[in-house]
Design a protein around this motif. Structure first.
Motif, mmCIF file in Angstrom:
data_model
loop_
_atom_site.group_PDB
_atom_site.id
_atom_site.type_symbol
_atom_site.label_atom_id
_atom_site.label_comp_id
_atom_site.label_asym_id
_atom_site.label_seq_id
_atom_site.Cartn_x
_atom_site.Cartn_y
_atom_site.Cartn_z
ATOM 1 N N MET A 32 6.794 7.274 2.841
ATOM 2 C CA MET A 32 7.605 8.400 2.380
ATOM 3 C C MET A 32 8.438 8.906 3.562
ATOM 4 O O MET A 32 7.969 9.685 4.392
ATOM 5 C CB MET A 32 6.714 9.507 1.823
ATOM 6 N N LEU A 33 9.650 8.405 3.649
ATOM 7 C CA LEU A 33 10.463 8.557 4.855
ATOM 8 C C LEU A 33 10.678 10.008 5.308
ATOM 9 O O LEU A 33 10.666 10.266 6.518
ATOM 10 C CB LEU A 33 11.815 7.846 4.657
ATOM 11 N N VAL A 37 0.864 -1.186 0.000
ATOM 12 C CA VAL A 37 0.000 0.000 0.000
ATOM 13 C C VAL A 37 0.898 1.233 0.000
ATOM 14 O O VAL A 37 1.900 1.281 0.718
ATOM 15 C CB VAL A 37 -0.932 0.016 1.235
ATOM 16 N N SER A 38 0.541 2.231 -0.807
ATOM 17 C CA SER A 38 1.366 3.429 -0.924
ATOM 18 C C SER A 38 0.830 4.557 -0.041
ATOM 19 O O SER A 38 -0.362 4.632 0.246
ATOM 20 C CB SER A 38 1.390 3.901 -2.381
ATOM 21 N N GLU A 39 1.731 5.424 0.373
ATOM 22 C CA GLU A 39 1.368 6.576 1.209
ATOM 23 C C GLU A 39 1.053 7.792 0.344
ATOM 24 O O GLU A 39 1.901 8.257 -0.422
ATOM 25 C CB GLU A 39 2.524 6.914 2.165
ATOM 26 N N HIS A 40 -0.174 8.287 0.453
ATOM 27 C CA HIS A 40 -0.586 9.511 -0.230
ATOM 28 C C HIS A 40 -1.381 10.368 0.741
ATOM 29 O O HIS A 40 -2.053 9.849 1.626
ATOM 30 C CB HIS A 40 -1.446 9.205 -1.460
ATOM 31 N N LEU A 84 10.522 2.126 1.101
ATOM 32 C CA LEU A 84 10.773 3.523 1.447
ATOM 33 C C LEU A 84 10.911 4.393 0.202
ATOM 34 O O LEU A 84 11.602 4.030 -0.750
ATOM 35 C CB LEU A 84 12.061 3.646 2.266
ATOM 36 N N GLY A 85 10.269 5.544 0.224
ATOM 37 C CA GLY A 85 10.411 6.527 -0.834
ATOM 38 C C GLY A 85 10.808 7.865 -0.247
ATOM 39 O O GLY A 85 10.669 8.098 0.953
ATOM 40 N N ARG A 86 11.280 8.769 -1.102
ATOM 41 C CA ARG A 86 11.690 10.092 -0.590
ATOM 42 C C ARG A 86 10.818 11.228 -1.117
ATOM 43 O O ARG A 86 10.994 12.382 -0.724
ATOM 44 C CB ARG A 86 13.159 10.373 -0.922
ATOM 45 N N ALA A 87 9.837 10.905 -1.982
ATOM 46 C CA ALA A 87 8.896 11.932 -2.430
ATOM 47 C C ALA A 87 7.896 12.217 -1.309
ATOM 48 O O ALA A 87 7.708 11.392 -0.412
ATOM 49 C CB ALA A 87 8.170 11.468 -3.679
ATOM 50 N N PRO A 88 7.220 13.351 -1.326
ATOM 51 C CA PRO A 88 6.268 13.649 -0.257
ATOM 52 C C PRO A 88 4.972 12.856 -0.341
ATOM 53 O O PRO A 88 4.277 12.696 0.653
ATOM 54 C CB PRO A 88 5.999 15.151 -0.416
ATOM 55 N N GLY A 89 4.628 12.358 -1.543
ATOM 56 C CA GLY A 89 3.356 11.659 -1.693
ATOM 57 C C GLY A 89 2.167 12.601 -1.647
ATOM 58 O O GLY A 89 1.035 12.189 -1.356
ATOM 59 N N THR A 90 2.423 13.869 -1.974
ATOM 60 C CA THR A 90 1.372 14.871 -1.912
ATOM 61 C C THR A 90 1.874 16.171 -2.538
ATOM 62 O O THR A 90 2.964 16.224 -3.115
ATOM 63 C CB THR A 90 0.942 15.104 -0.451
ATOM 64 N N ASP A 91 1.096 17.238 -2.401
ATOM 65 C CA ASP A 91 1.503 18.560 -2.885
ATOM 66 C C ASP A 91 2.449 19.216 -1.885
ATOM 67 O O ASP A 91 2.582 18.780 -0.739
ATOM 68 C CB ASP A 91 0.268 19.434 -3.104
ATOM 69 N N TYR A 96 13.127 -2.042 1.281
ATOM 70 C CA TYR A 96 13.171 -1.876 -0.173
ATOM 71 C C TYR A 96 13.205 -0.381 -0.465
ATOM 72 O O TYR A 96 12.473 0.390 0.158
ATOM 73 C CB TYR A 96 11.929 -2.478 -0.832
ATOM 74 N N LEU A 97 14.034 0.027 -1.424
ATOM 75 C CA LEU A 97 14.021 1.422 -1.850
ATOM 76 C C LEU A 97 13.167 1.551 -3.102
ATOM 77 O O LEU A 97 13.256 0.732 -4.022
ATOM 78 C CB LEU A 97 15.427 1.942 -2.118
#
Length: 338
Positions: free
Chosen positions: A85-86, A49-52, A113-120, A171-172
């Motif tokens: 989104m770490l 599941v992704s974080e948004h 783990l991702g480094r984008a904000p997952g949002t605006d 996982y990256l």
């Protein structure tokens, strides 16, 4: 082309927990659990599941809470974040949360783990309380997180309890070359977001393979790719189902995101030629069609990329049609294995 190349390829699910138009948030969440249960039965390897945040179309903001709900409702499939989104979170909090999940559901929890904000950007500022991210923050945060998970951290003044000493694979995730090079440097599995950002896929995978340094957990590279899959009994039916994805993508490029709309007979008159080109470029790695069509196209994709795992995301309005799509995809992999 032979489809035997898929026989050694794992297959998994990414769910954004989309809200179908006219449905309530609880229905989207319950649909996610039902999909996870079916994915488990169909033989999928993992369910992520992704974080948004701040999106009317997606209810995956409290990602860790959802993962607990999904893990409790399943028994064998791996459950994880695709990703957390770490930069939105303190590494200690992430270590404690996933340590708790791994304690409750041993050997089933993944931490992507991702480094984008997952949002605006405005919402990102609200999440991060004005913290400005530097280039080194993400690598440093990963190191801090790994330290909290290590058994060697037991003598530290700051500890993750639970979490310390647990086997929680990291996982990256990425859509550019930055995370590919970082994953290679740290000897971590790497998942590319080719379902919405195809441009750097091959470059990122090459850099990951060439720069990979074996780690204690991973002796060889483990490249993964997320793609859109919309499968149906016929190519025509699948193309019609895909209009929901195209309308969803329209909301992304026009910044008017709304719940996932039902399919329509044609996108003619809905998008302009420029919008169609933009969306089809963004969704380049989208596989639409019958079992035979998708099997052929996915085989070519795996052969050209060398990925070891396909993660499928399916924006399909009707829940039963979405289950059917994932069943067809599982049949493709199970039949090649058999």
């Amino acid at each position: 082309m032979s489809q035997n190349i898929l026989q050694n390829t794992k297959f998994s699910v990414l769910d954004l927990v989309p809200i179908p138009q006219g449905k309530q948030h609880i229905e989207a969440i319950e649909n996610s659990l039902d999909l996870a249960q079916h994915a488990e039965k169909y033989g999928y390897n993992r369910f992520w599941v992704s974080e948004h945040h701040n999106m009317e179309s997606i209810v995956s903001s409290a990602t860790v809470v959802l993962l607990g709900y999904l893990a409790q409702g399943t028994s064998t499939i791996r459950i994880g974040s695709g990703g957390v989104m770490l930069p939105n979170h303190a590494p200690l909090i992430v270590a404690e949360q996933f340590g708790t999940l791994a304690t409750l559901y041993p050997n089933r929890i993944d931490l992507g783990l991702g480094r984008a904000p997952g949002t605006d950007q405005l919402t990102a500022q609200a999440l991060r309380r004005g913290k400005q991210e530097s280039v080194q923050d993400f690598p440093n945060d990963i190191e801090e997180l790994q330290q909290y998970f290590s058994i060697e951290n037991q003598d530290s003044k700051v500890r993750a309890i639970p979490g310390e000493g647990l086997d929680i694979p990291i996982y990256l995730l990425g859509s550019s070359t930055f995370s590919a090079q970082l994953a290679a440097e740290k000897g971590l599995p790497y998942a590319f977001a080719s379902h919405f950002a195809p441009a750097q896929l091959f470059n990122a995978l090459n850099l990951y393979a060439e720069g990979f340094k074996a780690s204690e957990e991973n002796k060889t590279p483990y490249p993964m790719a997320c793609v859109n899959v919309i499968a149906a009994e016929t190519d025509e039916e699948a193309q019609r189902l895909a209009t929901s994805l195209y309308q969803f993508a329209m909301g992304i490029i026009t910044n008017t995101r709304r719940p996932l709309p039902p399919p329509i007979d044609s996108m003619d008159g809905v998008w302009s030629m420029e919008q169609e080109a933009m969306i089809k470029n963004m969704m380049y790695f989208t596989f639409i069609g019958s079992k035979n069509t998708i099997a052929s196209e996915l085989s070519k994709f795996v052969e050209s990329t060398g990925v070891k795992e396909i993660i499928a995301v399916s924006h399909i309005y009707n829940h039963e049609a979405r289950l059917k799509s994932y069943k067809i995809l599982s049949d493709i992999f199970s039949e090649t294995t058999a």
